[in-house]
Motif scaffolding. Structure first.
Motif, PDB file in Angstrom:
ATOM      1  N   UNK A   1      54.448  62.221  26.774  1.00  0.00           N
ATOM      2  CA  UNK A   1      53.142  61.568  26.596  1.00  0.00           C
ATOM      3  C   UNK A   1      52.163  62.465  25.835  1.00  0.00           C
ATOM      4  N   UNK A   2      52.661  63.164  24.827  1.00  0.00           N
ATOM      5  CA  UNK A   2      51.831  64.002  23.963  1.00  0.00           C
ATOM      6  C   UNK A   2      51.593  65.415  24.470  1.00  0.00           C
ATOM      7  N   UNK A   3      51.978  65.702  25.700  1.00  0.00           N
ATOM      8  CA  UNK A   3      51.772  67.038  26.268  1.00  0.00           C
ATOM      9  C   UNK A   3      53.071  67.843  26.199  1.00  0.00           C
ATOM     10  N   UNK A   4      52.929  69.100  25.869  1.00  0.00           N
ATOM     11  CA  UNK A   4      54.084  69.994  25.783  1.00  0.00           C
ATOM     12  C   UNK A   4      54.741  70.103  27.152  1.00  0.00           C
TER      13      UNK A   4
ATOM     14  N   UNK B   1      57.306  56.527  30.105  1.00  0.00           N
ATOM     15  CA  UNK B   1      56.480  57.294  29.190  1.00  0.00           C
ATOM     16  C   UNK B   1      57.125  57.469  27.831  1.00  0.00           C
ATOM     17  N   UNK B   2      56.457  58.256  26.997  1.00  0.00           N
ATOM     18  CA  UNK B   2      56.923  58.544  25.638  1.00  0.00           C
ATOM     19  C   UNK B   2      57.368  59.999  25.573  1.00  0.00           C
ATOM     20  N   UNK B   3      58.554  60.214  25.045  1.00  0.00           N
ATOM     21  CA  UNK B   3      59.118  61.549  24.908  1.00  0.00           C
ATOM     22  C   UNK B   3      59.334  61.839  23.422  1.00  0.00           C
ATOM     23  N   UNK B   4      58.975  63.031  23.014  1.00  0.00           N
ATOM     24  CA  UNK B   4      59.263  63.496  21.666  1.00  0.00           C
ATOM     25  C   UNK B   4      60.115  64.748  21.801  1.00  0.00           C
ATOM     26  N   UNK B   5      61.266  64.736  21.151  1.00  0.00           N
ATOM     27  CA  UNK B   5      62.201  65.858  21.254  1.00  0.00           C
ATOM     28  C   UNK B   5      62.492  66.386  19.855  1.00  0.00           C
ATOM     29  N   UNK B   6      62.235  67.655  19.655  1.00  0.00           N
ATOM     30  CA  UNK B   6      62.547  68.336  18.403  1.00  0.00           C
ATOM     31  C   UNK B   6      63.795  69.167  18.660  1.00  0.00           C
ATOM     32  N   UNK B   7      64.868  68.891  17.920  1.00  0.00           N
ATOM     33  CA  UNK B   7      66.127  69.615  18.097  1.00  0.00           C
ATOM     34  C   UNK B   7      66.544  70.220  16.764  1.00  0.00           C
ATOM     35  N   UNK B   8      66.769  71.519  16.792  1.00  0.00           N
ATOM     36  CA  UNK B   8      67.158  72.254  15.593  1.00  0.00           C
ATOM     37  C   UNK B   8      68.349  73.135  15.939  1.00  0.00           C
ATOM     38  N   UNK B   9      69.366  73.110  15.092  1.00  0.00           N
ATOM     39  CA  UNK B   9      70.523  73.986  15.250  1.00  0.00           C
ATOM     40  C   UNK B   9      70.473  75.030  14.149  1.00  0.00           C
TER      41      UNK B   9
ATOM     42  N   UNK C   1      73.799  82.041  12.660  1.00  0.00           N
ATOM     43  CA  UNK C   1      73.520  83.454  12.903  1.00  0.00           C
ATOM     44  C   UNK C   1      72.547  84.064  11.907  1.00  0.00           C
ATOM     45  N   UNK C   2      72.405  83.432  10.731  1.00  0.00           N
ATOM     46  CA  UNK C   2      71.455  83.913   9.719  1.00  0.00           C
ATOM     47  C   UNK C   2      70.114  83.189   9.805  1.00  0.00           C
ATOM     48  N   UNK C   3      69.922  82.416  10.880  1.00  0.00           N
ATOM     49  CA  UNK C   3      68.705  81.653  11.128  1.00  0.00           C
ATOM     50  C   UNK C   3      68.505  80.527  10.105  1.00  0.00           C
ATOM     51  N   UNK C   4      69.611  80.044   9.511  1.00  0.00           N
ATOM     52  CA  UNK C   4      69.562  78.901   8.603  1.00  0.00           C
ATOM     53  C   UNK C   4      69.823  77.635   9.400  1.00  0.00           C
ATOM     54  N   UNK C   5      69.187  76.525   8.979  1.00  0.00           N
ATOM     55  CA  UNK C   5      69.397  75.245   9.639  1.00  0.00           C
ATOM     56  C   UNK C   5      70.808  74.742   9.406  1.00  0.00           C
ATOM     57  N   UNK C   6      71.474  74.412  10.491  1.00  0.00           N
ATOM     58  CA  UNK C   6      72.760  73.744  10.427  1.00  0.00           C
ATOM     59  C   UNK C   6      72.507  72.239  10.482  1.00  0.00           C
ATOM     60  N   UNK C   7      71.576  71.820  11.335  1.00  0.00           N
ATOM     61  CA  UNK C   7      71.156  70.427  11.461  1.00  0.00           C
ATOM     62  C   UNK C   7      69.816  70.396  12.180  1.00  0.00           C
ATOM     63  N   UNK C   8      69.091  69.287  12.010  1.00  0.00           N
ATOM     64  CA  UNK C   8      67.758  69.180  12.593  1.00  0.00           C
ATOM     65  C   UNK C   8      67.390  67.707  12.732  1.00  0.00           C
ATOM     66  N   UNK C   9      66.818  67.327  13.870  1.00  0.00           N
ATOM     67  CA  UNK C   9      66.383  65.943  14.066  1.00  0.00           C
ATOM     68  C   UNK C   9      65.218  65.885  15.045  1.00  0.00           C
ATOM     69  N   UNK C  10      64.378  64.886  14.852  1.00  0.00           N
ATOM     70  CA  UNK C  10      63.279  64.581  15.757  1.00  0.00           C
ATOM     71  C   UNK C  10      63.615  63.266  16.455  1.00  0.00           C
ATOM     72  N   UNK C  11      63.534  63.262  17.784  1.00  0.00           N
ATOM     73  CA  UNK C  11      63.837  62.070  18.564  1.00  0.00           C
ATOM     74  C   UNK C  11      62.567  61.576  19.245  1.00  0.00           C
ATOM     75  N   UNK C  12      62.398  60.268  19.273  1.00  0.00           N
ATOM     76  CA  UNK C  12      61.311  59.640  20.027  1.00  0.00           C
ATOM     77  C   UNK C  12      61.957  58.669  20.996  1.00  0.00           C
ATOM     78  N   UNK C  13      61.631  58.824  22.280  1.00  0.00           N
ATOM     79  CA  UNK C  13      62.230  58.002  23.330  1.00  0.00           C
ATOM     80  C   UNK C  13      61.108  57.383  24.136  1.00  0.00           C
ATOM     81  N   UNK C  14      61.243  56.078  24.388  1.00  0.00           N
ATOM     82  CA  UNK C  14      60.272  55.353  25.198  1.00  0.00           C
ATOM     83  C   UNK C  14      60.987  54.807  26.423  1.00  0.00           C
ATOM     84  N   UNK C  15      60.475  55.160  27.600  1.00  0.00           N
ATOM     85  CA  UNK C  15      60.966  54.581  28.851  1.00  0.00           C
ATOM     86  C   UNK C  15      59.906  53.594  29.315  1.00  0.00           C
TER      87      UNK C  15
END
Length: 162
Positions: free
Chosen positions: A87-90, A133-141, A144-158
């Motif tokens: 719901x917008x709060x960390x 509520x509303x969930x926002x999930x930031x997922x980043x893979x 070892x060199x700190x390069x992005x392997x994959x990245x997605x933002x998820x929005x979930x509504x219950x």
């Protein structure tokens, strides 16, 4: 033969040309009267594919997660960086290893740049019902060199009625 090479080069250039697209579209994972889940790749050069079955607020159920991505970087050592907002709060931030050189946990560990990764396994998120509520999930893979392997933002509504 020259015309064929020209046509292939033109087609590849057209496919790789950035054009007007500034970001990937929002994809629907699932949508019911009680639960909605969407995602968008946050990497401007790479989209991902995600599905989750069944579409439910009951996190105790075994769900089938399907994820597909072409790796932009090698996946020898991969760490997750996850941030969740409710719901917008960390809510919380977690970083943990997925692939380690000495202990690969998943079949995609050790895959090389350009390879297709298909993850199709049963997952269990917990033993509770997802609160309304509303969930926002930031997922980043990251590798070892700190390069992005994959990245997605998820929005979930219950929309669960308590």
């Amino acid at each position: 033969m020259r015309m064929r090479i020209f046509a292939i080069s033109l087609t590849i250039s057209w496919l790789l040309w950035p054009g007007e697209m500034k970001e990937w579209p929002t994809h629907t994972i699932c949508k019911t009267k009680d639960f909605e889940a969407y995602y968008k790749s946050c990497d401007p050069l790479q989209d991902v594919g995600v599905s989750l079955i069944p579409c439910s607020t009951n996190l105790a159920k075994n769900m089938m997660a399907k994820i597909g991505v072409i790796l932009r970087q090698d996946a020898n050592v991969v760490n997750t960086n996850t941030k969740i907002y409710f719901n917008g709060a960390y809510l919380f931030h977690e970083e943990k290893p997925l692939c380690e050189k000495t202990a690969p946990k998943f079949s995609f560990c050790g895959k090389k740049k350009g390879e297709l990764v298909l993850y199709n396994h049963s997952v269990r998120f917990g033993s509770s019902i997802l609160p309304k509520g509303e969930y926002f999930i930031f997922l980043e893979l990251l590798n070892e060199n700190n390069y992005k392997v994959a990245c997605a933002n998820f929005t979930v509504y219950s929309h669960r009625l308590d």
